[in-house]
Design an enzyme around this catalytic site. Structure first.
Site, short mmCIF file in Angstrom:
data_model
loop_
_atom_site.label_atom_id
_atom_site.label_comp_id
_atom_site.label_asym_id
_atom_site.label_seq_id
_atom_site.Cartn_x
_atom_site.Cartn_y
_atom_site.Cartn_z
N ASP A 1 11.39 90.66 40.54
CA ASP A 1 10.15 90.65 39.73
C ASP A 1 10.54 90.30 38.29
OD1 ASP A 1 8.99 91.58 42.02
OD2 ASP A 1 7.98 93.28 41.08
N LYS B 1 0.45 90.55 43.29
CA LYS B 1 0.87 91.96 43.22
C LYS B 1 0.18 92.63 42.04
CE LYS B 1 4.97 94.90 42.54
NZ LYS B 1 6.44 94.97 42.57
N LYS C 1 2.13 88.54 39.54
CA LYS C 1 2.00 90.00 39.41
C LYS C 1 1.37 90.29 38.05
CE LYS C 1 5.14 93.99 38.98
NZ LYS C 1 6.50 94.49 39.14
#
Lengths: 276, 595
Positions: free
Chosen positions: A95, A186, A157
Site C-alpha cells: 500500500d 480499498k 485506496k
C-alpha cells in the site's frame, strides 16, 4: 437487507496496525486475530513484515506493507526501495502513498512515474495506491485514480488514517466509477463498526483497511437482529466529507471546496433541524 | 470438570442442615451460572413467590463458569425475590468475592431458613460452616469485613450487610471487598431477615481450563480489544464512570430535581473531570480488571470509594446538590451502612418534591447538601424521617398521597438517564425484569455513546428488537458473571469463545443468545406468578406526559405504546406479556410448574 456472510466480510478486510508505538506483541496479536477470524491480510509497517510472515506461516493470510507512509512525500527511489525490501521479506501486497502535493500541483507525469516505480519494484506483489482523499477535491481524486490505473496499480485506496478524515461513501462511489469493476477500491480510515463498513461496501469498496476488524465482524452477527433499525440512515451529513472538513487539518482551498459543497445541499436543513 | 467447580451447597440456617444441590450438565448448558443458573434454581426452590423477608425465601450467591479465569471475572451474582419490588431479582457485585467463592470450592451457595441468632457463614474446601455473629452484629460493613478478615485471613473475601440490612431497609445492599456493592433490589434486607451478617470465602482451588492454548490466545485478544476500545481503554480509566456526567447532561437527559429537568446547570462541578481534579486519590480496580473504573477519593473529613456516575447523579443533580464533597460523603455513608445509593438518592429526591408540594411536612429541601449524610444514617437506622425514607420512593409517595411523584418501575427507582432522551432506554426500563434498571439493557450504548453504532435516540423504530437483543446479551454476561463494560470491547462471538476455551462447551453464538432469551423468559414467568402484568411494564406519568422546556431533549415524551406490543411479539409473548406455548416449547420451559 444484508447479503453478506461473516466469512465473506472477513475476506474483505486488511487487519491493520500502523501506529508508531506498536511493537511485536501487538503485531503477534494482530496475526493471531487474522488467523482466527480469517481476514484477508494484515497490514503492517515495513519493519514488521518479516515478523508477521513468520507468525502467519502456514495460513492463507497475506502480509501487506505500507510504503512512503504516511505522507507520501519521499522520493520515488526511496518508495521503490521500501517496496522491494518489503516484498523480499515476504509481503504479498504493497500500500503506497502518492505524492499528494504533486497531484494537487497537477504534476501528473511525476505522480504516474512515482506510482510506476513502486509497481515495478513490487514485482509479483499487488500494489494499492493511497490517494489520501481528505486532501483532494473530487477532480483530483478522479485524476489520482486514472494515474494509478495507467501506472499498473491494481487497487486505489482512500486514506492513510493519519489525515484529516478517512473513508466516505461519496469518495468510494467516485473512485469506483472512475476505475471501473476490474480495479479494486480499498476504503480505510475511520471505519469503526459494521454500519460504517457496510455503508462503504454498498458504495463500491472491495477491501477495507481497518483496525476494528474484530468488532466489525462480530457486529455482523448483531445486525441479523432488526437490520432495518441498525442500518437506518437518518442524516446523510453524518457520513459526508463536507461535514468533517477542518480548517485546522486541511489545505485552505480543499476546506473551502468541501464547505462550498455543503451550503446548497438539501440535507443541511435536516441536519440543522435535528441539532437545533 | 472444566470451568465449573461442580458443587453447589444448600444451607438451612434454621436447622443448620447442609446438602449438595445436584446440577446436571444439561442445566449448566442451558443456564451457565450466575444470574441464569441462580434464577433457575431459585424458581425450583421457591416456585410460589414467598414473602421476601420470610424464612421460606432463599438467597443464592452465585459464581459462573468463567469466574476466576479471564479479566473482570471476580464478580458474583446474588439472586432472590426482592423486598423492594417483589420481582425476582439478581444483583451483581465486582471485587473478588466471586473468585474467592470458587476457589473455596463452590459454584454457588444457597441459603434458606432463618437463624435464631445472628450468624455468618465461612466457605472453604467446598464446605460451609455456620458461626456465631454476635460480636459483629451491629457493625458497619467496613468494620465487619475487617473483623472477619482478621479471623479468616487477609486473603479471605467477605460479603456482608451493614445496619441497613440488619434493620431490613427495603433497599439494603450487600458489600464486599471493602466498597463493592450488590446494591439494587434490597437483597441485603433478605440477609438481615435471615439473621445472616456475612458470607466469608477463602480457598486455593484453581479453575480447570479446557483448552489452555486457546485460552491464552483468547486472553491476549481480549487484552487488545479492551485496550483499543476508547471507552474501556481510555475514558473509564482516566475519569471513571462519572465521565458520563457531562455527556448525558449535554444530551439534555441528566435527571435534575426528581426528573423535572434534563439539564443540571452545575454538572461541570460534579463531573468525572472535577472528581479527578479535586477528590481523586487513586484509580482502583476489581479482580483481574485492566479497566479500573473505580475511584478512591478523599474529602476533608473522610476517604472511601466512589462516587461513581449513578451516585454522583443520585445525590447531586437529582437533589439539586453541587457540593461534590457532600455527595462523596453520602456515598461513603451508604457503603458503610449498606444502602443502595440509587434508591437512597432517588427516594430523597421524591421526598423533596413531596415536601415542596406540601404533601409531606418533613423539611427536606432541594440543594440541602449539609443534611445528606444525616438522612442516609436515619434511613439505615429507620429513625426520624429515615423511617419513611426507608420505604423507598414508591411506598413513600403512595403513603403521602402522591404516587405519581415516585420515579420508579415496579418499585425500583430509575437511574441517571431520563428516558425522554432515549426511547430505547425507556422501553428497557419498562420491561426490565427487576424494575427501573439501566443494566438489563444498556441502550445508552447505541443511543448516546454510539456503540456498536449510533441509533436515533428519539426514534422508536426497531427499538423493541434491539432492547430484546441487549437484554439477552446482558443475561448471558450476567450468567458468565463478567463485567458489563466488556460489552464495549467484545461481542457475542468472543463471549462464546471464552466459554469454549474455559469449559469446553462449544455452543456458538446463536445458542448463547438463546440462553439469554431463556433466562429473560424464565424471569418473566416468575414475575407473572408474583402478580405482575402488562400494566406494570410502564413508566411514571411524568415521562409520558411532561416535556422538558430546555435542553436537547426538550419537547419529547416517552412513546412506550409504540414499542410495547412489538416488544412482546419479538419476545414470543402474547399481547398481555405472557410467553406463548410455542415460545416455552422452543426454550424448553414448558414445565408447568415453572410456567
Amino acid at each position: 437487507m444484508i447479503d453478506l456472510d461473516r466469512q465473506t466480510l472477513a475476506r474483505m478486510i486488511d487487519h491493520t496496525e500502523l501506529s508508531a508505538h506498536s511493537g511485536e506483541k501487538k503485531i503477534a496479536n494482530l496475526c493471531s486475530e487474522a488467523r482466527t477470524f480469517g481476514f484477508y491480510a494484515v497490514c503492517v509497517n515495513g519493519g514488521f513484515v518479516r515478523y508477521a510472515v513468520e507468525k502467519l506461516a502456514g495460513s492463507p493470510v497475506v502480509v501487506c506493507s505500507v510504503v512512503g507512509f504516511p505522507l507520501g512525500a519521499c522520493t520515488s527511489a526511496a518508495k521503490a526501495f521500501e517496496a522491494r525490501e518489503a516484498v523480499a521479506n515476504g509481503a504479498g501486497e504493497i500500500d503506497m502513498v502518492i505524492s499528494v502535493g504533486a497531484l494537487r500541483e497537477k504534476r501528473l507525469d511525476f505522480v504516474r512515474d512515482d506510482i510506476r516505480s513502486v509497481v515495478e519494484a513490487s514485482g509479483p506483489a499487488l500494489v494499492k495506491v493511497i490517494l489520501e482523499t481528505c486532501f483532494l477535491t473530487d477532480e483530483e481524486i478522479v485524476a489520482g485514480c486514472e494515474l494509478s490505473v495507467q501506472a499498473g496499480a491494481k487497487f486505489v485506496k482512500t486514506s492513510t488514517g493519519f489525515g484529516a478524515f478517512g473513508a466516505f461513501p461519496d469518495h468510494i462511489r467516485l473512485m469506483r466509477k472512475t476505475v471501473g469493476p476490474d480495479i479494486g477500491v480499498k476504503a480505510s480510515g475511520g471505519i469503526r463498526n459494521f454500519k460504517d463498513a457496510w455503508r462503504l461496501i454498498r458504495a463500491g469498496a472491495s477491501r477495507l483497511g481497518v483496525s476494528a476488524s474484530v468488532a466489525i465482524v462480530e457486529g455482523l452477527s448483531l445486525y441479523r437482529f432488526a437490520p432495518d433499525a441498525w442500518l437506518e440512515e437518518e442524516i446523510p451529513c453524518h457520513f459526508c466529507p463536507s461535514r468533517f472538513a477542518s480548517i485546522d487539518k486541511q489545505p485552505k482551498a480543499v476546506y473551502a471546496y468541501y464547505k462550498k459543497k455543503c451550503l446548497p445541499c438539501p440535507h443541511l436543513e435536516t441536519f440543522n433541524r435535528f441539532y437545533e | 470438570m472444566n470451568g465449573w467447580m461442580g458443587r453447589i451447597v444448600t444451607v438451612d440456617l434454621g436447622s443448620g442442615r447442609q446438602e449438595e444441590l445436584p446440577v446436571s450438565d444439561e442445566m449448566r448448558r442451558r443456564y451457565l451460572g450466575g444470574r441464569g443458573l441462580g434464577v433457575r434454581l431459585y424458581s425450583d426452590l421457591c416456585p410460589q413467590p414467598p414473602d421476601p423477608l420470610a424464612p421460606e425465601n432463599a438467597i443464592l450467591f452465585m459464581a459462573g463458569p468463567l469466574t476466576g479465569t479471564v479479566m473482570t471475572s471476580g464478580r458474583f451474582q446474588v439472586v432472590s425475590r426482592s423486598p423492594l419490588t417483589g420481582t425476582i431479582c439478581d444483583s451483581s457485585s465486582g471485587g473478588s468475592f466471586g473468585a474467592a467463592l470458587k476457589s473455596a470450592g463452590l459454584d454457588g451457595l444457597v441459603i434458606r431458613g432463618r437463624a435464631e441468632r445472628p450468624v455468618y457463614l465461612v466457605v472453604s474446601h467446598g464446605q460451609v460452616e455456620m458461626r456465631d455473629a454476635a460480636g459483629i452484629w451491629g457493625l458497619d460493613t467496613q468494620r465487619t469485613q475487617k473483623a472477619l478478615q482478621e479471623r479468616a485471613g487477609a486473603k479471605a473475601s467477605v460479603a456482608c450487610i451493614g445496619p441497613a440490612g440488619e434493620n431490613r431497609v427495603l433497599f439494603a445492599a450487600i458489600l464486599n471487598d471493602r466498597d463493592r456493592a450488590a446494591g439494587r433490589g434490597g437483597l441485603g434486607a433478605v440477609m438481615g431477615a435471615k439473621n445472616l451478617k456475612a458470607v466469608v470465602a477463602a480457598g486455593d482451588r484453581a479453575t480447570a481450563i479446557a483448552d489452555p492454548v486457546g485460552y491464552k490466545e483468547m486472553s491476549l485478544r481480549l487484552d487488545r480489544a479492551v485496550d483499543k476500545n476508547p471507552v474501556t481503554g481510555k475514558s473509564l480509566q482516566v475519569l471513571g464512570t462519572s465521565v458520563l456526567v457531562n455527556i448525558v447532561n449535554a444530551h439534555g437527559m441528566f435527571p435534575t430535581e426528581n426528573f423535572r429537568r434534563g439539564v443540571f446547570n452545575d454538572a461541570e462541578g460534579i463531573s468525572g473531570e472535577k472528581i479527578a481534579e479535586s477528590l481523586l486519590q487513586r484509580q482502583s480496580a476489581c479482580y483481574k480488571c485492566p479497566i479500573g473504573c473505580g475511584r478512591t477519593t478523599r474529602t476533608r473529613n473522610k476517604s472511601g470509594e466512589g462516587p461513581e456516575y449513578e451516585t454522583v447523579w443520585a445525590f447531586g443533580a437529582h437533589l439539586g446538590v453541587s457540593d461534590l464533597s457532600a455527595i462523596a460523603e453520602a456515598n461513603y455513608a451508604c457503603n458503610e451502612l449498606g444502602l443502595d445509593t440509587i434508591t437512597m438518592g432517588s427516594t430523597i429526591g421524591c421526598a423533596m418534591e413531596l415536601c415542596e408540594c406540601g404533601a409531606w411536612d418533613a423539611g427536606l429541601r432541594w440543594g440541602d447538601a449539609g443534611r445528606l449524610t444525616g438522612w442516609v444514617e436515619d434511613t439505615a437506622y429507620v429513625r426520624g424521617v429515615g423511617a419513611d425514607l426507608a420505604l423507598g420512593s414508591k411506598r413513600l409517595a403512595a403513603k403521602h398521597g402522591r404516587p405519581e411523584l415516585a420515579m420508579q418501575v415496579k418499585g425500583m427507582e430509575i437511574p441517571a438517564y431520563d428516558p425522554r432522551g432515549a426511547q430505547g432506554m425507556a422501553l428497557a426500563y419498562a420491561t426490565s425484569s427487576r424494575g427501573g434498571c439501566h443494566m438489563r439493557a444498556y441502550m445508552i450504548m447505541p443511543e448516546i455513546l454510539g456503540h456498536p453504532v449510533f441509533l436515533d435516540r428519539f426514534s422508536t423504530a426497531g427499538k423493541p428488537e434491539i432492547v430484546a437483543l441487549f437484554q439477552d446479551i446482558a443475561a448471558v454476561v450476567d450468567s458468565l458473571v463478567l463485567c458489563r463494560f466488556l460489552q464495549f470491547a467484545v461481542g457475542i462471538s468472543t463471549l462464546s469463545e471464552m466459554l469454549r476455551t474455559v469449559t469446553g462447551l462449544d455452543i456458538g453464538d446463536e445458542e448463547l443468545l438463546r440462553v439469554g432469551r431463556r433466562i429473560n423468559t424464565l424471569e418473566r414467568l416468575y414475575n407473572l406468578r408474583a402478580g405482575f402484568t402488562r400494566a406494570d411494564d410502564t413508566l411514571p406519568p411524568r415521562f409520558r406526559n411532561e416535556e422538558f422546556q430546555t435542553g436537547s431533549s426538550r419537547h419529547r415524551v416517552v412513546r412506550l405504546e409504540e414499542m410495547l406490543d412489538r416488544y412482546y411479539a419479538v419476545r414470543g409473548w402474547d399481547p398481555q406479556g405472557r410467553p406463548t406455548a410455542a415460545t416455552l416449547a422452543e426454550l424448553g420451559l414448558q414445565d408447568g410448574r415453572r410456567g
